[in-house]
Design a protein around this motif. Sequence first.
Motif: not given
Length: 399
Positions: A2-5, A11, A15, A18, A69-70, A73, A76, A196
């Motif tokens: 997971s690249t969430k954090k 990322t 990101a 899979h 998805e990339c 992310q 955000g 953000q």
Amino acid sequence: MSTKKAGIHTTLVHAGHHPDHTGAVTVPIYQTSTFAFRSAQHGAELFAGGNDGYIYTRLGNPTIHALEECVAQLEGGFAGIATSSGMGAVSAVYMALLDQGAHMVSTASVYGPSRGLVEKHLSRFGVTASFVDTTDPENVRRAMQPNTRLLYVETPSNPAMQVTDLRAMAEIARAHGCVLVVDNTFASPYLQQPLQLGADVVLHSVTKFINGHADIVGGIIVTRTEEMYRRIRPLMVAIGSNMDPHQAYMVLRGVKTLGIRVERAQQVAIEVARWLEARPEVAWVRYIGLPSHPQHELAQRQMSGFGSMISFELHGGIEAGAAVMDHVQLATLAVSLGGIESLIEHPASMTHAGMSRESRLEAGITDGLVRYSVGIENAEDLIADLEQAFAAIPVAAPR
Ligand code: LCS
């Protein structure tokens, strides 16, 4: 993984990917229009939305999904909606958010066709718009009407390089119960993340920095919430402005180096901008990284860098501009921007020719304005190129 954090460069590289059973290191191109159902019941479940999977590429596709998805992310956001072009993203957003009789407020110096789409086309359906200088939030507040449904801001704007305070825009949008959409093309998610700062939706022409190699046209929308995603996605599917899997693959390949490309290009851009500012032939330079830029401090607050777009005006006006564009040898005379190669163009006769002269001047797009998209070449070579092109400015034109 997971690249969430993860950090932004991680990322960018990972990101959305899979790995499948083959272990392919890049996301494969699922070049297929349709997907087999395992059974009649499986097909019915997919249509009812009760099962993860793919039906038909206009509705979704694994390669396109990886890109969505990339970028979601990077911004955000909740999820992404990839489109055939940047204008495919703009039109999906306008049509999803503006009902008959609705009003929108937007940046006067927005990309010409984003303005033209409302003034020339959506106006036929009773949509109205006010284009104002959004660098002053007071202008935006004054332009709000009871039927304003959309605040659509481009920052930095194309090509006037005006920077709009996104926190202030979010506050105004919230107070008026309208949606804030930000065209983040010029900054890229590497330098600015509008969601953000309070925006509801962000969009890009991925043709530019996100892909970065001047070899495809594409767009993407990212929403902050699931509710907004459910409003916009069906409209994109209905008008068929979806991305193609091969296009998505190309963008996935380009986006991995977004960070290093932007870092490099902005190092080159500041050198070119400083050189331009010192030249007697140049009336003014607008580069947000220069302290002389009117919104330099605001840009410093809401962006993590200044990017690589420069606009400047030559003393000799349109004649001097044409001479420079005809004599550059390294920079290419072409529209578009945000690639690894430097491009130069004249907005009044090219990208923004569709606007009336009055609207152009209101938006800060003077007749002699030259737009320079700085690439990743050596600064000294780009400067030498401009220097020899400046020597071609007719003597009659004031230098
Ligand atoms: N938004 C911005 C800020 C843009 O600069 C562009 C294209 C678009 C949206 C539309 O994206 P597209 O459909 O072309 O992918 N800007 C261009 C320009 O300045 N020169 O050529 C295209």
